[in-house]
Motif scaffolding. Structure first.
Motif, PDB file in Angstrom:
ATOM      1  N   LYS A 141      14.295  42.337   5.204  1.00 27.90           N
ATOM      2  CA  LYS A 141      12.923  42.848   5.120  1.00 27.90           C
ATOM      3  C   LYS A 141      12.952  44.281   4.621  1.00 27.90           C
ATOM      4  N   VAL A 142      12.011  44.574   3.710  1.00 26.96           N
ATOM      5  CA  VAL A 142      11.806  45.939   3.234  1.00 26.96           C
ATOM      6  C   VAL A 142      10.306  46.199   3.312  1.00 26.96           C
ATOM      7  N   HIS A 143       9.948  47.267   4.023  1.00 33.25           N
ATOM      8  CA  HIS A 143       8.537  47.636   4.149  1.00 33.25           C
ATOM      9  C   HIS A 143       8.396  49.128   3.913  1.00 33.25           C
ATOM     10  N   ASN A 144       7.527  49.478   2.970  1.00 37.97           N
ATOM     11  CA  ASN A 144       7.183  50.882   2.759  1.00 37.97           C
ATOM     12  C   ASN A 144       5.730  50.949   2.285  1.00 37.97           C
ATOM     13  N   LEU A 145       5.269  52.113   1.884  1.00 40.05           N
ATOM     14  CA  LEU A 145       3.859  52.267   1.519  1.00 40.05           C
ATOM     15  C   LEU A 145       3.454  51.448   0.299  1.00 40.05           C
ATOM     16  N   LEU A 146       4.364  51.251  -0.647  1.00 42.97           N
ATOM     17  CA  LEU A 146       4.023  50.567  -1.891  1.00 42.97           C
ATOM     18  C   LEU A 146       4.475  49.114  -1.963  1.00 42.97           C
ATOM     19  N   TYR A 147       5.428  48.747  -1.140  1.00 39.13           N
ATOM     20  CA  TYR A 147       6.133  47.492  -1.358  1.00 39.13           C
ATOM     21  C   TYR A 147       6.523  46.859  -0.030  1.00 39.13           C
ATOM     22  N   ASN A 148       6.261  45.572   0.121  1.00 35.65           N
ATOM     23  CA  ASN A 148       6.722  44.792   1.271  1.00 35.65           C
ATOM     24  C   ASN A 148       7.423  43.550   0.745  1.00 35.65           C
ATOM     25  N   SER A 149       8.583  43.269   1.289  1.00 34.63           N
ATOM     26  CA  SER A 149       9.344  42.118   0.839  1.00 34.63           C
ATOM     27  C   SER A 149      10.054  41.479   2.028  1.00 34.63           C
ATOM     28  N   THR A 150      10.033  40.158   2.054  1.00 33.74           N
ATOM     29  CA  THR A 150      10.774  39.396   3.060  1.00 33.74           C
ATOM     30  C   THR A 150      11.587  38.340   2.331  1.00 33.74           C
ATOM     31  N   GLU A 151      12.880  38.269   2.657  1.00 31.01           N
ATOM     32  CA  GLU A 151      13.772  37.266   2.078  1.00 31.01           C
ATOM     33  C   GLU A 151      14.412  36.466   3.199  1.00 31.01           C
ATOM     34  N   LYS A 152      14.397  35.153   3.038  1.00 32.04           N
ATOM     35  CA  LYS A 152      15.143  34.258   3.929  1.00 32.04           C
ATOM     36  C   LYS A 152      16.163  33.550   3.054  1.00 32.04           C
ATOM     37  N   LEU A 153      17.415  33.702   3.411  1.00 35.00           N
ATOM     38  CA  LEU A 153      18.513  33.118   2.645  1.00 35.00           C
ATOM     39  C   LEU A 153      19.284  32.165   3.547  1.00 35.00           C
ATOM     40  N   ILE A 154      19.494  30.954   3.076  1.00 32.15           N
ATOM     41  CA  ILE A 154      20.242  29.958   3.852  1.00 32.15           C
ATOM     42  C   ILE A 154      21.279  29.322   2.926  1.00 32.15           C
ATOM     43  N   TYR A 155      22.485  29.167   3.444  1.00 32.60           N
ATOM     44  CA  TYR A 155      23.528  28.473   2.691  1.00 32.60           C
ATOM     45  C   TYR A 155      24.282  27.553   3.632  1.00 32.60           C
ATOM     46  N   GLU A 156      24.309  26.277   3.280  1.00 33.48           N
ATOM     47  CA  GLU A 156      25.118  25.294   3.985  1.00 33.48           C
ATOM     48  C   GLU A 156      26.111  24.741   2.966  1.00 33.48           C
ATOM     49  N   PRO A 157      27.385  25.163   3.060  1.00 36.11           N
ATOM     50  CA  PRO A 157      28.390  24.758   2.078  1.00 36.11           C
ATOM     51  C   PRO A 157      28.426  23.235   1.883  1.00 36.11           C
ATOM     52  N   GLY A 158      28.395  22.850   0.618  1.00 36.09           N
ATOM     53  CA  GLY A 158      28.449  21.437   0.273  1.00 36.09           C
ATOM     54  C   GLY A 158      27.122  20.717   0.372  1.00 36.09           C
ATOM     55  N   LYS A 159      26.095  21.362   0.908  1.00 36.82           N
ATOM     56  CA  LYS A 159      24.788  20.725   1.064  1.00 36.82           C
ATOM     57  C   LYS A 159      23.729  21.394   0.192  1.00 36.82           C
ATOM     58  N   TYR A 160      23.408  22.645   0.515  1.00 36.18           N
ATOM     59  CA  TYR A 160      22.361  23.325  -0.258  1.00 36.18           C
ATOM     60  C   TYR A 160      22.394  24.829  -0.010  1.00 36.18           C
ATOM     61  N   TYR A 161      21.667  25.559  -0.866  1.00 39.86           N
ATOM     62  CA  TYR A 161      21.366  26.967  -0.621  1.00 39.86           C
ATOM     63  C   TYR A 161      19.891  27.164  -0.910  1.00 39.86           C
ATOM     64  N   LEU A 162      19.291  28.116  -0.194  1.00 40.75           N
ATOM     65  CA  LEU A 162      17.857  28.338  -0.288  1.00 40.75           C
ATOM     66  C   LEU A 162      17.585  29.832  -0.298  1.00 40.75           C
ATOM     67  N   ILE A 163      16.747  30.251  -1.222  1.00 41.45           N
ATOM     68  CA  ILE A 163      16.300  31.641  -1.306  1.00 41.45           C
ATOM     69  C   ILE A 163      14.780  31.607  -1.290  1.00 41.45           C
TER      70      ILE A 163
END
Length: 184
Positions: A141-163
């Motif tokens: 998470k990044v939060h400031n006066l101009l910009y807010n961002s949330t990232e969820k990253l998941i990786y399961e080897p051999g199955k999938y990755y998600l951003i």
């Protein structure tokens, strides 16, 4: 000439700053200094897995969604290091952060939680089965006066990755991104 002496001091000062910044940029990573890492070595894990995947060259069913519009293709990833870039940039093993994360060790997982709100990586969860990493979850998470961002990253080897990324920029508005790669 009369302007030469002040210019000479400016050049020497600027050159000194340049040398200091080059020296700092060339500072070896913590692993190269022989120091032990305090937290899970995320960079090494993804580097090793990138090499493994480059050798296997699996087909990936990749779905990219931007603000609700999706496109799905089956692709071969040429550069796994680049594909996992957001994961490796979430590494918490910087010397300045050595006491910045609370560690909870369970039978099947390691959970790192940021102690301070200004840290981008808020949570890192490593799940293991039989000593092998079975899942990596990262919340940034990044939060400031101009910009807010949330990232969820998941990786399961051999199955999938998600951003999954949500951005809110004051002037430009809101954007939602989802990238999912499923191993065939």
């Amino acid at each position: 000439m009369y302007w030469y002496k002040p210019l000479q001091k400016y050049i020497l000062f600027t050159g000194g700053l340049l040398l200091l910044s080059i020296g700092y940029a060339c500072k070896p990573e913590i692993k190269e200094t022989g120091a032990t890492l305090k937290y899970f070595d995320l960079k090494e894990f993804f580097k090793t897995d990138s090499i493994r995947l480059a050798k296997l060259a699996p087909s990936i069913k990749k779905t990219v969604t931007h603000n609700g519009e999706s496109e799905t293709k089956t692709v071969k990833i040429a550069n796994w290091g680049q594909e996992f870039g957001l994961f490796t940039s979430s590494d918490i093993n910087k010397p300045a952060w050595k006491d910045s994360y609370a560690v909870q060790e369970n039978a099947d997982s390691l959970v790192y939680t940021a102690k301070f709100p200004e840290l981008k990586t808020r949570e890192l969860v490593i799940r293991k089965v039989n000593g092998q990493v079975s899942r990596v979850y990262i919340l940034n998470k990044v939060h400031n006066l101009l910009y807010n961002s949330t990232e969820k990253l998941i990786y399961e080897p051999g199955k999938y990755y998600l951003i999954e990324k949500d951005q809110k920029v004051k002037v430009m508005g809101e954007n939602d991104y989802l990238i999912k790669g499923e191993f065939n």
